[in-house]
Design an enzyme around this catalytic site. Structure first.
Site, short mmCIF file in Angstrom:
data_model
loop_
_atom_site.label_atom_id
_atom_site.label_comp_id
_atom_site.label_asym_id
_atom_site.label_seq_id
_atom_site.Cartn_x
_atom_site.Cartn_y
_atom_site.Cartn_z
N HIS A 1 -8.01 1.59 -4.58
CA HIS A 1 -8.97 1.37 -3.51
C HIS A 1 -9.62 2.71 -3.20
CE1 HIS A 1 -9.49 0.22 1.06
NE2 HIS A 1 -10.65 0.34 0.42
N SER B 1 0.85 -1.19 0.00
CA SER B 1 0.00 0.00 0.00
C SER B 1 0.88 1.24 0.00
CB SER B 1 -0.90 0.03 1.23
OG SER B 1 -1.40 1.34 1.37
N HIS C 1 -1.01 -1.14 -4.61
CA HIS C 1 -2.28 -0.79 -3.96
C HIS C 1 -2.30 0.71 -3.70
CE1 HIS C 1 -5.91 -1.73 -1.60
NE2 HIS C 1 -5.48 -0.83 -0.72
N ASP D 1 -4.41 3.87 -2.23
CA ASP D 1 -5.50 4.24 -1.33
C ASP D 1 -5.95 5.67 -1.58
OD1 ASP D 1 -5.92 1.90 0.37
OD2 ASP D 1 -3.83 2.22 0.97
N ASP E 1 -7.05 -6.15 3.63
CA ASP E 1 -6.33 -4.88 3.70
C ASP E 1 -6.38 -4.31 5.12
OD1 ASP E 1 -5.25 -2.37 3.21
OD2 ASP E 1 -6.90 -1.67 1.94
N MET F 1 -11.73 5.03 -1.30
CA MET F 1 -12.45 5.31 -0.05
C MET F 1 -13.02 6.72 -0.18
SD MET F 1 -9.63 3.55 2.42
CE MET F 1 -8.41 3.62 1.10
N MET G 1 -11.96 -5.43 4.51
CA MET G 1 -11.13 -4.56 5.35
C MET G 1 -10.87 -5.25 6.69
SD MET G 1 -10.36 -1.90 3.60
CE MET G 1 -9.40 -1.16 4.93
N MET H 1 -8.45 8.60 -0.74
CA MET H 1 -9.34 9.02 0.36
C MET H 1 -9.75 10.47 0.16
SD MET H 1 -7.34 7.42 3.62
CE MET H 1 -6.51 5.82 3.53
#
Ligand code: DX5
Ligand code: ZN
Length: 212
Positions: free
Chosen positions: A64, A6, A31, A33, A173, A66, A135, A35
Site C-alpha cells: 500500500h 498490517s 499488508h 504500508d 483499511d 502512501m 480507506m 509511507m
C-alpha cells in the site's frame, strides 16, 4: 473474506519472524504500508525492507504505497516481490501511466481513495485495476477509529465495475476489529486490513479467527 494483517504494527526488530507468525496464525495476505513523510505525515519503510521479508513467507505481499510519486519506485517494489501494488488516486504521479507500469510487470494493480475522495475518482481507471482500496481512516497511522460512513463507496465501486462487465476486489483499511468487521462484511468488502487488531492481540491466531 480475506484478512490482511498490517505490518505497520509489527515488531520490526524481527520482521521475518513476524511474517512467519502471521502465516501460522492464518493470515491471507501481508499488508505493507509504505509511507514517505510527504503524502502522509509519517515515514515507514521502502522496497529494501520488503525484499528482506520476501523469503519468509509465500503469502501474497499487498503493498500500500502512501507516497507522492509512486511511479518512480514501481520497479523497486516489483523487484522486491510485491504481488499487489496499490497507489493513491490523490498522488502526484500520472495515474494511468503508473497503473500501466504496475501491470507491465505482471503485478496486480490497486487504486486507493482517502476518506474525503469520492468513489467516482477511481471510475476512469477501473479497466486497469485488480482492486480498489477504500480507506476507512485518514492514512498515516495505525490505531485510529473506523469511519463507517466510507462503506457506501463499496457498492458504488462494485456496481460501476459490474456495469463495465468487470469483477473487482474491494479492500478496506483502517480501524477494523471485531466490532467493525461485521459492517465491512455486510458492505461487501473482500479483503480487510487489520493492524493493531491483530498485532496487539495476545494471540494473533485467535484475533484472526474472531475477525473471520
Ligand atoms: C493506515 C494504514 C493502515 C493501518 C491500519 O494509514 O494504511 O494499514 O496500519 O491499522 P489499524 O488496523 O490499526 O487501523
Ligand atoms: Zn494500509
Amino acid at each position: 473474506m480475506k484478512i490482511a494483517p498490517s505490518f505497520l504494527s509489527c515488531d520490526f526488530s524481527k520482521f521475518g519472524e513476524e511474517l512467519v507468525r502471521m502465516e501460522k496464525a492464518g493470515a491471507d495476505w501481508v499488508h505493507l504500508d509504505v509511507m514517505d513523510g510527504h503524502f502522509v505525515p509519517n515515514i515507514t519503510f521502502g522496497a529494501t525492507v520488503i525484499k528482506w521479508g520476501r523469503p519468509y513467507t509465500k503469502l501474497p505481499f499487498d503493498a500500500h504505497l502512501m507516497i507522492s510519486e509512486p511511479h518512480r519506485y514501481i520497479k523497486d517494489f516489483a523487484d522486491a516481490g510485491a504481488d499487489i501494488i496499490t497507489i493513491h488516486v490523490e498522488c502526484d504521479s500520472d495515474i494511468d501511466e503508473t497503473l500501466d507500469l504496475i501491470n507491465s510487470f505482471g503485478i496486480k494493480a490497486g487504486l486507493s481513495v482517502k476518506p474525503n475522495t469520492p468513489a467516482e475518482a477511481v471510475f476512469p481507471y477501473i479497466d486497469k485495476l485488480y482492486m480498489v482500496l477504500v480507506m476507512t481512516v485518514e492514512p498515516g497511522f495505525g490505531g485510529q477509529s473506523f469511519m463507517a460512513d466510507m462503506l457506501p463507496k463499496v457498492k458504488q465501486i462494485k456496481d460501476f465495475a459490474k456495469s463495465r462487465g468487470k469483477d473487482i476486489i474491494v479492500e478496506a483499511d483502517g480501524g477494523i476489529n471485531e466490532n467493525t468487521i461485521g459492517d465491512c462484511k455486510q458492505a461487501g468488502i473482500d479483503v480487510c486490513v487489520s493492524g493493531t487488531g491483530v498485532f496487539k492481540a495476545e494471540s494473533a491466531e485467535i484475533a484472526i479467527q474472531n475477525l473471520r
